[in-house]
Design a protein around this motif. Sequence first.
Motif, PDB file in Angstrom:
ATOM      1  N   PRO A 488      48.796 -48.866  20.305  1.00  0.00           N
ATOM      2  CA  PRO A 488      47.865 -47.835  20.807  1.00  0.00           C
ATOM      3  C   PRO A 488      48.459 -46.438  20.886  1.00  0.00           C
ATOM      4  N   PHE A 489      49.773 -46.305  20.997  1.00  0.00           N
ATOM      5  CA  PHE A 489      50.381 -44.982  21.055  1.00  0.00           C
ATOM      6  C   PHE A 489      50.117 -44.177  19.779  1.00  0.00           C
ATOM      7  N   PHE A 490      49.847 -44.869  18.684  1.00  0.00           N
ATOM      8  CA  PHE A 490      49.697 -44.195  17.396  1.00  0.00           C
ATOM      9  C   PHE A 490      48.239 -43.953  17.023  1.00  0.00           C
ATOM     10  N   LEU A 491      47.303 -44.464  17.826  1.00  0.00           N
ATOM     11  CA  LEU A 491      45.882 -44.261  17.543  1.00  0.00           C
ATOM     12  C   LEU A 491      45.446 -42.936  18.158  1.00  0.00           C
ATOM     13  N   SER A 492      44.852 -42.081  17.362  1.00  0.00           N
ATOM     14  CA  SER A 492      44.470 -40.759  17.855  1.00  0.00           C
ATOM     15  C   SER A 492      43.181 -40.313  17.183  1.00  0.00           C
ATOM     16  N   PRO A 493      42.450 -39.382  17.812  1.00  0.00           N
ATOM     17  CA  PRO A 493      41.227 -38.857  17.189  1.00  0.00           C
ATOM     18  C   PRO A 493      41.538 -38.101  15.913  1.00  0.00           C
ATOM     19  N   GLY A 494      40.532 -37.948  15.092  1.00  0.00           N
ATOM     20  CA  GLY A 494      40.673 -37.145  13.883  1.00  0.00           C
ATOM     21  C   GLY A 494      41.379 -37.835  12.745  1.00  0.00           C
ATOM     22  N   ALA A 495      41.627 -39.161  12.865  1.00  0.00           N
ATOM     23  CA  ALA A 495      42.343 -39.895  11.816  1.00  0.00           C
ATOM     24  C   ALA A 495      41.370 -40.786  11.043  1.00  0.00           C
ATOM     25  N   LEU A 496      41.806 -41.228   9.875  1.00  0.00           N
ATOM     26  CA  LEU A 496      41.066 -42.202   9.076  1.00  0.00           C
ATOM     27  C   LEU A 496      41.721 -43.566   9.257  1.00  0.00           C
ATOM     28  N   TYR A 497      40.943 -44.530   9.720  1.00  0.00           N
ATOM     29  CA  TYR A 497      41.463 -45.874   9.988  1.00  0.00           C
ATOM     30  C   TYR A 497      41.049 -46.797   8.849  1.00  0.00           C
ATOM     31  N   VAL A 498      42.047 -47.427   8.233  1.00  0.00           N
ATOM     32  CA  VAL A 498      41.799 -48.369   7.140  1.00  0.00           C
ATOM     33  C   VAL A 498      42.139 -49.763   7.652  1.00  0.00           C
ATOM     34  N   LEU A 499      41.114 -50.595   7.806  1.00  0.00           N
ATOM     35  CA  LEU A 499      41.308 -51.964   8.267  1.00  0.00           C
ATOM     36  C   LEU A 499      41.468 -52.867   7.052  1.00  0.00           C
ATOM     37  N   VAL A 500      42.634 -53.470   6.921  1.00  0.00           N
ATOM     38  CA  VAL A 500      42.981 -54.276   5.745  1.00  0.00           C
ATOM     39  C   VAL A 500      42.744 -55.748   6.062  1.00  0.00           C
ATOM     40  N   VAL A 501      41.973 -56.417   5.199  1.00  0.00           N
ATOM     41  CA  VAL A 501      41.625 -57.831   5.373  1.00  0.00           C
ATOM     42  C   VAL A 501      42.072 -58.594   4.134  1.00  0.00           C
ATOM     43  N   ASP A 697      50.713 -20.969  27.331  1.00  0.00           N
ATOM     44  CA  ASP A 697      49.348 -21.449  27.566  1.00  0.00           C
ATOM     45  C   ASP A 697      48.604 -21.733  26.269  1.00  0.00           C
ATOM     46  N   ARG A 698      49.080 -21.204  25.137  1.00  0.00           N
ATOM     47  CA  ARG A 698      48.444 -21.475  23.846  1.00  0.00           C
ATOM     48  C   ARG A 698      49.194 -22.521  23.040  1.00  0.00           C
ATOM     49  N   LEU A 699      50.342 -22.945  23.542  1.00  0.00           N
ATOM     50  CA  LEU A 699      51.155 -23.922  22.809  1.00  0.00           C
ATOM     51  C   LEU A 699      50.469 -25.278  22.730  1.00  0.00           C
ATOM     52  N   GLN A 700      49.799 -25.663  23.811  1.00  0.00           N
ATOM     53  CA  GLN A 700      49.219 -27.011  23.875  1.00  0.00           C
ATOM     54  C   GLN A 700      48.205 -27.237  22.769  1.00  0.00           C
ATOM     55  N   SER A 701      47.400 -26.239  22.442  1.00  0.00           N
ATOM     56  CA  SER A 701      46.409 -26.385  21.375  1.00  0.00           C
ATOM     57  C   SER A 701      47.086 -26.657  20.033  1.00  0.00           C
ATOM     58  N   ALA A 702      48.170 -25.949  19.767  1.00  0.00           N
ATOM     59  CA  ALA A 702      48.886 -26.155  18.501  1.00  0.00           C
ATOM     60  C   ALA A 702      49.520 -27.542  18.455  1.00  0.00           C
ATOM     61  N   LEU A 703      50.111 -27.983  19.579  1.00  0.00           N
ATOM     62  CA  LEU A 703      50.721 -29.317  19.607  1.00  0.00           C
ATOM     63  C   LEU A 703      49.661 -30.405  19.456  1.00  0.00           C
ATOM     64  N   SER A 704      48.500 -30.202  20.062  1.00  0.00           N
ATOM     65  CA  SER A 704      47.419 -31.185  19.919  1.00  0.00           C
ATOM     66  C   SER A 704      46.976 -31.304  18.475  1.00  0.00           C
ATOM     67  N   TYR A 705      46.928 -30.179  17.767  1.00  0.00           N
ATOM     68  CA  TYR A 705      46.586 -30.215  16.349  1.00  0.00           C
ATOM     69  C   TYR A 705      47.636 -31.004  15.565  1.00  0.00           C
ATOM     70  N   LEU A 713      53.982 -36.780  17.679  1.00  0.00           N
ATOM     71  CA  LEU A 713      53.262 -37.422  18.777  1.00  0.00           C
ATOM     72  C   LEU A 713      53.417 -36.563  20.024  1.00  0.00           C
ATOM     73  N   TYR A 714      52.277 -36.256  20.626  1.00  0.00           N
ATOM     74  CA  TYR A 714      52.277 -35.462  21.856  1.00  0.00           C
ATOM     75  C   TYR A 714      51.140 -35.970  22.749  1.00  0.00           C
ATOM     76  N   PHE A 715      51.512 -36.623  23.847  1.00  0.00           N
ATOM     77  CA  PHE A 715      50.521 -37.270  24.715  1.00  0.00           C
ATOM     78  C   PHE A 715      50.199 -36.355  25.891  1.00  0.00           C
ATOM     79  N   GLU A 716      49.339 -35.381  25.628  1.00  0.00           N
ATOM     80  CA  GLU A 716      49.051 -34.363  26.647  1.00  0.00           C
ATOM     81  C   GLU A 716      48.329 -34.934  27.859  1.00  0.00           C
ATOM     82  N   ASP A 717      47.658 -36.089  27.724  1.00  0.00           N
ATOM     83  CA  ASP A 717      46.894 -36.649  28.833  1.00  0.00           C
ATOM     84  C   ASP A 717      47.669 -37.694  29.617  1.00  0.00           C
ATOM     85  N   SER A 718      48.894 -37.988  29.218  1.00  0.00           N
ATOM     86  CA  SER A 718      49.690 -38.994  29.909  1.00  0.00           C
ATOM     87  C   SER A 718      50.586 -38.325  30.940  1.00  0.00           C
ATOM     88  N   PRO A 719      50.399 -38.632  32.224  1.00  0.00           N
ATOM     89  CA  PRO A 719      51.257 -38.016  33.249  1.00  0.00           C
ATOM     90  C   PRO A 719      52.736 -38.285  33.011  1.00  0.00           C
TER      91      PRO A 719
END
Length: 1051
Positions: A488-501, A697-705, A713-719
């Motif tokens: 789960p640490f590697f799952l993030s928004p804005g990605a393409l998920y390929v489920l291989v069967v 104060d503008r660094l966080q937006s760039a790191l989130s991108y 990897l930057y987990f801005e919502d994890s305390p």
Amino acid sequence: MAGKDSGNLKTVRLWRDAALRARKLRSNLRQLTLSAAGGCPGVGADQIDSPDAPQLVLPANIGDIEVLNLGNNGLEEVPEGLGSALGSLRVLVLRRNRFARLPPAVAELGHHLTELDMSHNRLTALGAEVVSALHELRKLNLSHNQLPALPAQLGSLAHLEELDVSFNRLAHLPDSLSCLCRLRTLDVDHNQLTAFPGQLLQLAALEELDVSSNRLRGLPEGISALRALKILWLSGAELGTLPEGFCELASLESLMLDNNRLQALPAQFSHLQRLKMLNLSSNLFEEFPAALLPLAGLEELYLSRNQLTSVPSLISGLGRLLTLWLDNNRIRYLPDSIVELTGLEELVLQGNQIAVLPDNFGQLSRVGLWKIKDNPLIQPPYEVCMKGIPYIAAYQKELAHSQPAVQPRLKLLLMGHKAAGKTLLRHCLTEDRVEASEGGDKDKGYSPPPPPPSKGIEVTSWTADASRGLRFIVYDLAGDESYEVIQPFFLSPGALYVLVVNLATYEPRRFPTTVGSFLHRVGARVPHAVVCIVGTHADLCGERELEEKCLDIHRQIALQEKRDAEGLSRLAQVVDEALARDFELRSASPHAAYYGVSDKNLRRRKAHFQYLLNHRLQILSPVLPVSCRDPRQLQRLRDKLLSVAEHREIFPNLHRVLPRSWQVLEELHFQPPQAQRLWLSWWDSARLGLQAGLTEDRLQSALSYLHESGKLLYFEDSPALKEHVFHNLTRLIDILNVFFQRDPSLLLHKLLLGTNGEGEGDGESSLVMALPPTSQDLLRATQLHHYVEGFLLHGLLPAHVIRLLLKPHVQAQQDLQLLLELLEKMGLCYCLNKPKGKPLNGSTAWYKFPCYVQNEVPHAEAWINGTNLAGQSFVAEQLQIEYSFPFTFPPGLFARYSVQINSHVVQRSDGKLQIFAYRGKVPVVVSYRPAKGVLQPDTLSIASHASLPNIWTAWQAITPLVEELNVLLQEWPGLHYTVHILCSKCLKRGSPNPHAFPGELLSQPRPEGVAEIICPKNGSERVNVALVYPPTPTVISPCSKKNVGEKHRNQ
């Protein structure tokens, strides 16, 4: 009042101010408040029912009392002598009692009573004689009762100014109501009216009128007679049109028309020039109502939840506008002129299709309430927009004065079961031989390279289209179950998920484990994620078999999605039904759904259900079969991935223009000397940001991108992790792979290599070095094998062995300590024997990895079932909070939770599915019970016990554990789960299916005047309120998501 849009409408202040004015006037009167049992604290409603309960008695010498409050006493009759004893009474409050009719004694007060409050009772009739006697009454509140009709005598109250009959069962109003010529305020919302009452048209003095939540279906042309009307509520009245006469209500200042069926407004609507607040939310407007544009005095405008596609440029003419809500429409762009509304304080645009904000958006500097989430924002980027208007202004200013950069890059994650073919597929897609073989024939002898051995999780940069510079950052997520805790640490928004069967081994009965469970996990972690299904080993299937398997996967995905959506819709309907009932009625019986749950918590739950329904996975169909032996199929897959990535509606951010400073920041993170470090602190990145021209104060937006594009990897919502920036993904993943490959021979090999060249710093190494070489090697191998065995069975490793495993990454003891602290923050392990806040004084530190624990803990299981070690039932009361997960249980959650609670407990004993520990001297048990069938949910429970007088100690023990779990669950915004407090009486009785009280009660204060609650499973048993409500509400409400499932960014 009905239809108050999420409690955010400022019009409510008008009602509040009116109430405050009344209180101010009343504050100069002599007042008396009485409660049952002499006002003794702690007397509950059940005691009031008791025949032995003390009766409410009026004290002597109260003849000069002007305000008497007898509310919330459970009264069915007023005290004897009320009428004769209160010769000066002007205000009588009898709200929240159990009166079925107006007490006859009230009639004796009629010659001087000016205000009567009978709300929240059980009135089914008023009594004509009593009503006619109240000829001096100026204010009458009869709301929240069960009145089917009003007596005609009500029209004789010539002095009446305010009348509230909301939340009753009125199908019509008496004709005599038209005689109330002084009536200024009338509230009839939430009744059963089927037409606008014609009697109201005679009330020329009426200033405030609420007829919301009645099935009016239309308004009479004669409504223009209400020329004094200033505030009008018509929410949820099923209106399709407005009559022309409506536009003659020239005094209107506030108008509520939300939750109707309006598609247009009359052309003369612009005549309402005094209008300051207008709510048109939840209607059917497809075009912005042009009749609003001339209303120059408008200050608040609500057009949420319509079907608007654009906003006219003439909106700039509403120069006094302070509040503008346009959320949940279909708006694709905003006019440039919107920036001229410089007085705006609230601007809500979430849930639209806005990709670009106008230039100079920073002119809207007064906006305090700003909501823009759920838009396909490209310029400025989503991360910047979520930060707020000042950040948008700074971004646009920088963009205007620097050379922008376009870097099309997309994070791609390969997921699937072990042996699905992910690693081979990755190699075949990214190597040059595919291109070289393009157009070739698979009969010409092309064969893929031999399958490389899986190294666990791997990251590869793949330039898929060199001409356009499009790159994929490919994450190959290992399919072994041991990796579930870190995936789960590697799952993030804005990605393409390929489920291989693996189509060669796929069977319909295996769909839940090979496809369904992965979709549930991705949807729970990343709502609205884009998923592509790829079937491998197509060459091992016949043509018909291949078609049938692909169709089966497609069919079962559709069935699973339909089943989940229908289940969520049913749950949302239950919440709607609960909200439709009054809170008092909902709290009157434990049998009611959502017993005792506040409207605020219900609205939060409803919003989350709506979020889950609106953010289903974007599953691309059909299933794409591929064989790594066929270069044409591989090229087709490459083309498919490229076309999906470049689809601007699926990935609108891919080709966005970025400021030069963001590109410089990325380059600085990967230059020496910081490139060699395992991770950077936030302050390290901040210093690099200053070099790139980015303030903190503008660094966080760039790191989130950079995080969402897969570069770091930057987990801005994890305390625990938000102070780390993981830019060296290769080293980080190498370290994680060491602990989660679950390969004993590989672990032993690493340890043996690590011992070469080790010094004599460790005690056990010194012992080994004293032996002859052959014996030394044998003993070392035996000891290391023992450590490996203990690790794989019990998750135990000493610090010096961990150092051997991580030897390439650990150069000094300080490096080891930092790594171990990181693993603890990630929730992967904890130190067993380190005293809190104290050094180990030279002893060996042992670490436990809960995901490897295999043993059971029988005594904890016995305790949770209500027995002690000797098999005797506990006399103490049990507290048990149960979390239920009907769709999916987050992988690795129990193991990570086991680590997170370590700082709160002592003397713990861990099992694979259970933890038995103490908090102070109070025992606690945490249990995970996997689902035994498809229809059964996974559950996780937290329990403790204590005697009833000391039950606060049990609450004190489990409340921090509940809050820790709630924090972890915030990482899963798309997860549906429920929380319940299990009935203590049922647990003590050993019931296999105990009654469950709603978990939302954990975040609510204990209700006043309630001592016990009836258990619905056994009506003769009463549960002490202290066993259902904690002494202090929890900080985070269970079953809720911050910002309704969105990331916790500042808005």
